[in-house]
Design a protein around this motif. Structure first.
Motif, PDB file in Angstrom:
ATOM      1  N   UNK A 103      13.248   0.065  -7.799  1.00 33.13           N
ATOM      2  CA  UNK A 103      12.725   1.284  -7.182  1.00 33.13           C
ATOM      3  C   UNK A 103      12.227   2.263  -8.247  1.00 33.13           C
ATOM      4  N   UNK A 104      12.971   2.414  -9.318  1.00 37.34           N
ATOM      5  CA  UNK A 104      12.538   3.313 -10.391  1.00 37.34           C
ATOM      6  C   UNK A 104      11.229   2.842 -11.022  1.00 37.34           C
ATOM      7  N   UNK A 105      11.131   1.546 -11.274  1.00 34.27           N
ATOM      8  CA  UNK A 105       9.900   1.011 -11.855  1.00 34.27           C
ATOM      9  C   UNK A 105       8.706   1.247 -10.926  1.00 34.27           C
ATOM     10  N   UNK A 106       8.876   0.964  -9.641  1.00 36.46           N
ATOM     11  CA  UNK A 106       7.767   1.095  -8.695  1.00 36.46           C
ATOM     12  C   UNK A 106       7.396   2.549  -8.453  1.00 36.46           C
ATOM     13  N   UNK A 134      18.094  -6.564  -1.301  1.00 34.22           N
ATOM     14  CA  UNK A 134      17.450  -5.778  -2.354  1.00 34.22           C
ATOM     15  C   UNK A 134      16.185  -5.097  -1.824  1.00 34.22           C
ATOM     16  N   UNK A 135      15.241  -5.880  -1.272  1.00 37.03           N
ATOM     17  CA  UNK A 135      14.003  -5.283  -0.777  1.00 37.03           C
ATOM     18  C   UNK A 135      14.244  -4.323   0.386  1.00 37.03           C
ATOM     19  N   UNK A 136      15.044  -4.749   1.358  1.00 35.41           N
ATOM     20  CA  UNK A 136      15.260  -3.904   2.542  1.00 35.41           C
ATOM     21  C   UNK A 136      15.902  -2.564   2.197  1.00 35.41           C
ATOM     22  N   UNK A 137      16.967  -2.527   1.380  1.00 37.64           N
ATOM     23  CA  UNK A 137      17.493  -1.208   0.978  1.00 37.64           C
ATOM     24  C   UNK A 137      16.471  -0.352   0.228  1.00 37.64           C
ATOM     25  N   UNK A 138      15.622  -0.999  -0.583  1.00 33.71           N
ATOM     26  CA  UNK A 138      14.577  -0.239  -1.275  1.00 33.71           C
ATOM     27  C   UNK A 138      13.653   0.423  -0.258  1.00 33.71           C
ATOM     28  N   UNK A 139      13.231  -0.338   0.748  1.00 38.36           N
ATOM     29  CA  UNK A 139      12.313   0.193   1.756  1.00 38.36           C
ATOM     30  C   UNK A 139      12.958   1.328   2.552  1.00 38.36           C
ATOM     31  N   UNK A 140      14.247   1.195   2.854  1.00 40.36           N
ATOM     32  CA  UNK A 140      14.943   2.269   3.557  1.00 40.36           C
ATOM     33  C   UNK A 140      14.964   3.542   2.710  1.00 40.36           C
ATOM     34  N   UNK A 141      15.220   3.391   1.437  1.00 45.42           N
ATOM     35  CA  UNK A 141      15.271   4.560   0.546  1.00 45.42           C
ATOM     36  C   UNK A 141      13.895   5.182   0.381  1.00 45.42           C
ATOM     37  N   UNK A 142      12.881   4.328   0.322  1.00 46.44           N
ATOM     38  CA  UNK A 142      11.518   4.838   0.206  1.00 46.44           C
ATOM     39  C   UNK A 142      11.170   5.680   1.433  1.00 46.44           C
ATOM     40  N   UNK A 143      11.510   5.171   2.623  1.00 48.13           N
ATOM     41  CA  UNK A 143      11.237   5.915   3.846  1.00 48.13           C
ATOM     42  C   UNK A 143      11.959   7.251   3.873  1.00 48.13           C
ATOM     43  N   UNK A 153       2.799  10.203  -0.381  1.00 52.92           N
ATOM     44  CA  UNK A 153       2.258   9.157   0.493  1.00 52.92           C
ATOM     45  C   UNK A 153       1.755   7.984  -0.347  1.00 52.92           C
ATOM     46  N   UNK A 154       1.122   8.300  -1.471  1.00 54.55           N
ATOM     47  CA  UNK A 154       0.596   7.242  -2.347  1.00 54.55           C
ATOM     48  C   UNK A 154       1.723   6.355  -2.866  1.00 54.55           C
ATOM     49  N   UNK A 160       5.621  -0.072  -0.629  1.00 55.91           N
ATOM     50  CA  UNK A 160       5.713  -0.948   0.550  1.00 55.91           C
ATOM     51  C   UNK A 160       4.749  -2.119   0.441  1.00 55.91           C
ATOM     52  N   UNK A 161       3.524  -1.852   0.016  1.00 54.50           N
ATOM     53  CA  UNK A 161       2.535  -2.927  -0.108  1.00 54.50           C
ATOM     54  C   UNK A 161       2.880  -3.886  -1.235  1.00 54.50           C
TER      55      UNK A 161
END
Length: 300
Positions: A103-106, A134-143, A153-154, A160-161
């Motif tokens: 998440x930090x890298x992205x 790993x991916x799903x928790x990242x997406x939850x945190x991003x949201x 937004x960017x 996500x993409x």
């Protein structure tokens, strides 16, 4: 030739060539040129390979044959993975550490570092573990961070993409069982978030069920010909907005009124707004709940 040393099986180069399909001359060349896969030597100079060496050779061959990358590129990637594995072992790696690092890298758009970390995860865990833990928790945190103004937004779109692009190759590379029923997977009209739907489609396809993945914002009126033409037995729908409920429920009721022998499964944050009669189609929870749900569907 196979020998045992200190409790480990060691394999001679001829046997390794038979097991991997890589000629002996190529194995010697790889060892000399890249210095990544290094067999031990006997006093007489004979090469002996461990089981890990053999797995590495097979992995290199697969990268070359299936992904179309050069042997040097594959060797460099293998070297990076091994180095990161050692570092993670020393620091006591866990899902949480990988989540935070990726998440930090992205967040900082450091795609090369994120890619290396994700490749390490795939080398350590089954791909479903990577996606769900790993991916799903990242997406939850991003949201969550986007909703609270901590991500732009960017950044939200980029992360996500990026993760979705890592999932799609696994979906396309899996083979379905032609003897099993087909499914179709779609997001409700005007719905754009389809990563959860993609993961569920991957879950089904890994278990032999062919999935026609339609993805974002699919008009329900266009589905009936597709369902009949492909003899679809399961319709998977993702809903994140309460506004989508009415149209989805009307679509399901219309299909059922035609006497079709179709099952439905509905997921996503908006599924909690389904009417009482439709709640039986709602699926929530994690990978284990998905497995329980699938086991309860005898026709699948």
């Amino acid at each position: 030739m196979t020998v045992q040393k200190r409790g480990f099986l060691l394999f001679g180069i001829k046997k390794v060539s038979e097991l991997t399909g890589v000629p002996e001359v190529t194995l010697r060349s790889w060892e000399r040129r890249y210095k990544v896969i290094n067999p031990s030597r006997s006093q007489g100079g004979a090469r002996y390979y461990t089981k890990e060496n053999i797995e590495d050779i097979i992995w290199i061959k697969k990268q070359k044959d299936e992904r179309g990358i050069t042997v040097r590129q594959a060797m460099d990637l293998l070297k990076e993975i091994k180095e990161m594995k050692v570092e993670s072992t020393i620091t006591g790696s866990s899902y949480e550490e990988h989540i935070e690092e990726i998440l930090n890298f992205l967040t900082e758009y450091q795609t090369e570092q994120a890619t290396k970390q994700i490749n390490l995860c795939f080398s350590m865990f089954d791909f479903e573990e990577v996606f769900h833990h790993i991916f799903t928790p990242i997406l939850h945190r991003v949201g969550y961070q986007w909703e609270n103004g901590k991500l732009s937004v960017a950044q939200e779109h980029f992360i996500c993409n990026f993760l979705q692009r890592r999932i799609f190759p696994f979906f396309h590379d899996l083979y379905a069982d032609p003897m099993k029923p087909k499914a179709v997977a779609l997001c409700a009209p005007e719905e754009l978030h389809n990563v959860g739907l993609l993961l569920f489609s991957l879950f089904l396809k890994r278990r032999g069920i062919d999935v026609l993945f339609l993805g974002q914002s699919t008009p329900t009126e266009s589905l009936l010909p597709l369902i009949h033409l492909n003899n679809v037995q399961l319709v998977c729908i993702s809903i994140t907005m309460e506004e989508s409920i009415s149209q989805v429920e009307t679509f399901i009721s219309d299909l059922l009124s035609k006497g079709t022998n179709i099952d439905f499964v509905i997921g996503g944050a908006g599924a909690k707004f389904l009417s009482e009669p439709m709640q039986k189609y709602r699926l929530k929870g994690d990978l284990e709940n998905w497995k329980k749900w699938l086991n309860s569907r005898s026709k699948l």
